[in-house]
Design a protein around this motif. Structure first.
Motif, PDB file in Angstrom:
ATOM      1  N   PRO A  47       0.847  -1.202   0.000  1.00 37.31           N
ATOM      2  CA  PRO A  47       0.000   0.000   0.000  1.00 37.31           C
ATOM      3  C   PRO A  47       0.880   1.249   0.000  1.00 37.31           C
ATOM      4  O   PRO A  47       2.014   1.221   0.509  1.00 37.31           O
ATOM      5  CB  PRO A  47      -0.785  -0.108   1.303  1.00 37.31           C
ATOM      6  N   PRO A  48       0.397   2.342  -0.589  1.00 32.43           N
ATOM      7  CA  PRO A  48       1.225   3.550  -0.722  1.00 32.43           C
ATOM      8  C   PRO A  48       1.829   4.038   0.599  1.00 32.43           C
ATOM      9  O   PRO A  48       2.980   4.463   0.635  1.00 32.43           O
ATOM     10  CB  PRO A  48       0.265   4.592  -1.297  1.00 32.43           C
ATOM     11  N   SER A  49       1.078   3.976   1.689  1.00 32.69           N
ATOM     12  CA  SER A  49       1.590   4.493   2.962  1.00 32.69           C
ATOM     13  C   SER A  49       2.764   3.654   3.469  1.00 32.69           C
ATOM     14  O   SER A  49       3.720   4.196   4.028  1.00 32.69           O
ATOM     15  CB  SER A  49       0.489   4.526   4.008  1.00 32.69           C
ATOM     16  N   ASN A  87       6.117   3.751 -10.652  1.00 33.37           N
ATOM     17  CA  ASN A  87       4.767   3.813 -11.214  1.00 33.37           C
ATOM     18  C   ASN A  87       4.272   5.252 -11.204  1.00 33.37           C
ATOM     19  O   ASN A  87       3.723   5.715 -10.203  1.00 33.37           O
ATOM     20  CB  ASN A  87       3.812   2.912 -10.429  1.00 33.37           C
ATOM     21  N   PHE A  89       1.714   6.567 -12.370  1.00 36.66           N
ATOM     22  CA  PHE A  89       0.275   6.715 -12.169  1.00 36.66           C
ATOM     23  C   PHE A  89      -0.114   6.758 -10.692  1.00 36.66           C
ATOM     24  O   PHE A  89      -1.248   7.084 -10.366  1.00 36.66           O
ATOM     25  CB  PHE A  89      -0.485   5.601 -12.891  1.00 36.66           C
ATOM     26  N   GLN A  90       0.823   6.454  -9.808  1.00 37.53           N
ATOM     27  CA  GLN A  90       0.542   6.548  -8.379  1.00 37.53           C
ATOM     28  C   GLN A  90       0.226   7.976  -7.950  1.00 37.53           C
ATOM     29  O   GLN A  90      -0.376   8.195  -6.905  1.00 37.53           O
ATOM     30  CB  GLN A  90       1.731   6.024  -7.552  1.00 37.53           C
ATOM     31  N   PHE A  92      -1.984   9.708  -8.913  1.00 35.85           N
ATOM     32  CA  PHE A  92      -3.433   9.840  -8.855  1.00 35.85           C
ATOM     33  C   PHE A  92      -4.045   9.036  -7.709  1.00 35.85           C
ATOM     34  O   PHE A  92      -5.259   9.034  -7.540  1.00 35.85           O
ATOM     35  CB  PHE A  92      -4.056   9.394 -10.184  1.00 35.85           C
ATOM     36  N   SER A  93      -3.225   8.365  -6.916  1.00 36.33           N
ATOM     37  CA  SER A  93      -3.713   7.544  -5.811  1.00 36.33           C
ATOM     38  C   SER A  93      -4.028   8.424  -4.601  1.00 36.33           C
ATOM     39  O   SER A  93      -3.162   9.136  -4.089  1.00 36.33           O
ATOM     40  CB  SER A  93      -2.657   6.502  -5.424  1.00 36.33           C
ATOM     41  N   VAL A  94      -5.267   8.346  -4.147  1.00 40.99           N
ATOM     42  CA  VAL A  94      -5.668   9.124  -2.972  1.00 40.99           C
ATOM     43  C   VAL A  94      -4.864   8.674  -1.755  1.00 40.99           C
ATOM     44  O   VAL A  94      -4.443   9.499  -0.942  1.00 40.99           O
ATOM     45  CB  VAL A  94      -7.186   8.990  -2.712  1.00 40.99           C
ATOM     46  N   GLY A  95      -4.622   7.368  -1.644  1.00 39.03           N
ATOM     47  CA  GLY A  95      -3.837   6.846  -0.523  1.00 39.03           C
ATOM     48  C   GLY A  95      -2.433   7.424  -0.503  1.00 39.03           C
ATOM     49  O   GLY A  95      -1.912   7.792   0.549  1.00 39.03           O
ATOM     50  N   LEU A  96      -1.814   7.522  -1.677  1.00 38.33           N
ATOM     51  CA  LEU A  96      -0.469   8.099  -1.753  1.00 38.33           C
ATOM     52  C   LEU A  96      -0.508   9.569  -1.347  1.00 38.33           C
ATOM     53  O   LEU A  96       0.311  10.020  -0.552  1.00 38.33           O
ATOM     54  CB  LEU A  96       0.095   7.956  -3.173  1.00 38.33           C
ATOM     55  N   SER A  99      -1.020   9.949   2.398  1.00 40.11           N
ATOM     56  CA  SER A  99       0.175   9.550   3.133  1.00 40.11           C
ATOM     57  C   SER A  99       1.248  10.639   3.078  1.00 40.11           C
ATOM     58  O   SER A  99       1.803  11.030   4.112  1.00 40.11           O
ATOM     59  CB  SER A  99       0.713   8.239   2.546  1.00 40.11           C
TER      60      SER A  99
END
Length: 172
Positions: A47-49, A87, A89-90, A92-96, A99
């Protein structure tokens, strides 16, 4: 935040491992710590975090091996670069975003907030409050944009729950 795998968990595991592995040489200690944290992050599904925290930890702990100064803001920036190189495209990840903005809030706001309020409140009480408020303010733009709301009660619950969960995790 307590139940989501995050940098808090990596920090606690790394701290405990560093204490246990202290008698070993720095390179062996770093190698074991790296292996444990990579396996832990992999088992969790990257997971991004955790990826952010893993990369930051590796940068911070490797500073000792290379006799360099630890710089958390540089480690945060370098970890974002590494994640986006792997990556793009990360981004655009809300989790990233949550974090990184939470850690950025901690790094930029926690100490000034503590300094501002320390004449009025003891450090033991103030530190978890300043950390929670700083992380919450850091994530405010992301939360407001994506979720169209801001949970004020989360600050209060985190101030109470984070120390209890951290102590429980360490003892477990």
């Amino acid at each position: 935040h307590i139940f989501a795998l995050s940098g808090l968990h990596i920090a606690i595991f790394a701290w405990v491992l560093m204490l246990v592995l202290k008698p070993l040489s720095p390179i062996l200690r770093y190698s074991i710590l790296t292996l444990f944290l990579v396996v832990y992050t992999a088992v969790a599904g990257f997971p991004p975090s955790l990826v952010r925290s893993l990369i930051m930890s590796l940068f911070l702990f490797s500073a000792d091996i290379f006799n360099r100064r630890n710089d958390t803001l540089t480690s945060l920036s370098a970890s974002l670069i590494v994640v986006l190189l792997i990556n793009p495209f990360q981004i655009f990840s809300v989790g990233l975003l949550l974090s990184y903005f939470a850690v950025l809030g901690l790094l930029l706001l926690s100490n000034p907030l503590t300094d501002l309020l320390s004449p009025y409140v003891s450090k033991q009480v103030l530190t978890p409050i300043a950390s929670t408020v700083s992380a919450t303010l850091g994530t405010f733009p992301v939360s407001s944009y994506f979720f169209k709301r801001f949970q004020v009660y989360s600050v209060i619950t985190n101030v109470i729950a984070i120390p209890i969960s951290s102590a429980s995790l360490i003892s477990a």
